[in-house]
Design an enzyme around this catalytic site. Structure first.
Site, short mmCIF file in Angstrom:
data_model
loop_
_atom_site.label_atom_id
_atom_site.label_comp_id
_atom_site.label_asym_id
_atom_site.label_seq_id
_atom_site.Cartn_x
_atom_site.Cartn_y
_atom_site.Cartn_z
N GLN A 129 -2.41 3.31 -5.90
CA GLN A 129 -3.09 3.92 -4.75
C GLN A 129 -2.71 5.38 -4.64
O GLN A 129 -1.69 5.82 -5.17
CB GLN A 129 -2.67 3.22 -3.45
CG GLN A 129 -3.44 1.95 -3.14
CD GLN A 129 -3.28 1.52 -1.69
OE1 GLN A 129 -2.39 1.98 -0.98
NE2 GLN A 129 -4.13 0.61 -1.25
N VAL B 70 -4.53 3.72 12.26
CA VAL B 70 -5.48 4.81 12.51
C VAL B 70 -6.40 4.42 13.66
O VAL B 70 -6.66 3.24 13.92
CB VAL B 70 -6.33 5.13 11.25
CG1 VAL B 70 -5.49 5.88 10.22
CG2 VAL B 70 -6.93 3.88 10.65
N HIS C 213 0.87 -1.18 0.00
CA HIS C 213 0.00 0.00 0.00
C HIS C 213 0.90 1.23 0.00
O HIS C 213 2.13 1.12 0.09
CB HIS C 213 -0.96 -0.01 1.20
CG HIS C 213 -0.33 -0.23 2.54
ND1 HIS C 213 -1.02 -0.21 3.72
CD2 HIS C 213 0.96 -0.48 2.89
CE1 HIS C 213 -0.20 -0.42 4.74
NE2 HIS C 213 1.00 -0.60 4.26
N ALA D 84 -5.63 10.31 7.86
CA ALA D 84 -4.98 9.68 6.70
C ALA D 84 -6.05 8.92 5.93
O ALA D 84 -7.09 8.56 6.47
CB ALA D 84 -3.89 8.71 7.16
#
Ligand code: PHE
Length: 348
Positions: free
Chosen positions: A219, A262, A179, A316
């Protein structure tokens, strides 16, 4: 006596007639050899002078020499004319019209993924985000460890990883990034808040391909850090983004999701722009389409970056460009994008 003079005027007549007929330099040369060459007809007459009585020799000699000069001059003139004609012909044949347009070059176009990527980046740039990039071959540290995903963490299963066949300190530590989130760490390492950055890039997963999965995809990571950033900023920013890409009338909803880096973590969904929430094939009859993953940056990550975690907060997000392109264009199989079939690509 008269016969020699007759001969000279016969030679003159024939020579001038044939000269006029010499249409190229080769036949001109043949003509010159025939009349003026060492064995030529006029040369023959001149040779014969030696055996003549003096009076006759004078007369015939004067006539023959005059003809020789005349034929030589005529020959030169003819040669000049033929050479000029040849130059004119070459110029004519090799003529180049530099004003003619060149052969048409087929126009290329941007790949549909590039088009969507540029639209997405523009939407965020217009909202004040900078664009950064990071490496595709990444360390375990940035891809997992620093994102609170240690080696034995079950969340590693969320990303099937392609490891590099290379050991460092006795174990494999390099991988193809799964990612773009490692760039959250990389950006924080070399900057101070306020931070507003988006990071586009290719990511790789060790997965079988099917209509919604590819082993390579694009991404865009987003990161915003500043004093006092709240969930309201996350929601407002991502709702605005969704509307810029999928239409101003879009409704958005956030649903709880889990990512170790997160807290809280969530996914963003938009109301289906095909059926407007009624339920159809595109939204799996739910009326909602999942667009991206997001969340508030974990305070531990903020502290690890050396920022004051009491003062600074941030959000984020990460989104897949192929998924957005599929939805925008109504394409039903992600594998078309990288199959290099021009019949598909020319539609965009
Ligand atoms: N990196 C996550 C993924 O690939 C997406 C994500 C990014 C989620 C940032 C939260 C915050 O699935």
């Amino acid at each position: 006596m008269t016969s020699e003079i007759d001969t000279i005027s016969a030679i003159q007549q024939a020579a001038l007639r044939e000269l006029a007929a010499a249409s190229d330099l080769d036949s001109l040369d043949a003509w010159r050899i025939a009349y003026l060459g060492r064995r030529g007809r006029l040369t023959g007459v001149l040779r014969g002078l030696a055996g003549m009585p003096i009076e006759e020799r004078r007369r015939v000699g004067a006539g023959a020499n005059a003809l020789k000069e005349r034929l030589e001059a005529a020959c030169d003139e003819r040669r000049a004319a033929l050479e000029e004609a040849r130059v004119t012909q070459v110029i004519q044949e090799e003529r180049l019209d530099v004003t003619l347009p060149g052969p048409p070059l087929p126009h290329g176009r941007l790949h549909p993924i590039t088009q969507t990527l540029r639209d997405v980046l523009r939407a965020f740039r217009d909202m004040g985000f900078q664009v950064a990039e990071g490496p595709e071959i990444e360390w375990d540290y940035y891809n997992f460890e620093a994102l609170r995903i240690p080696a034995d963490h079950p969340a590693r299963d969320m990303w099937d990883t392609l490891w590099m066949d290379f050991e460092h300190d006795g174990r494999r530590q390099m991988l193809l990034r799964t990612h773009t989130s490692p760039n959250q760490i990389r950006v924080m390492e070399h900057s101070q808040p306020p931070i507003r950055v988006v990071v586009p890039g290719k990511c790789y997963r060790f997965e079988a391909t099917d209509p919604t999965h590819e082993w390579m995809m694009t991404q865009v990571e987003g990161l915003a850090i500043d004093a006092g950033i709240s969930m309201a900023d996350l929601k407002g920013t991502l709702a605005e983004f969704a509307r810029r890409i999928f239409g101003q009338e879009r409704r958005v909803a956030f649903r709880c999701d889990y990512f170790p880096f997160v807290e809280p973590g969530m996914e963003l969904r938009i109301d289906c722009f095909i059926c407007r929430g009624e339920g159809c094939r595109t939204c799996g009859r739910s009326g909602w389409i999942e667009i991206l993953g997001a969340g508030m940056v974990h305070p531990e990550i903020i502290a690890n970056a050396g920022y004051d975690a009491e003062k600074y907060t941030g959000f984020a997000f990460g989104l897949g460009i192929e998924r957005i392109a599929l939805l925008r264009h109504g394409v039903d199989d992600i594998r078309y994008f990288y199959a290099n079939d021009l019949r598909f690509l020319r539609q965009f």
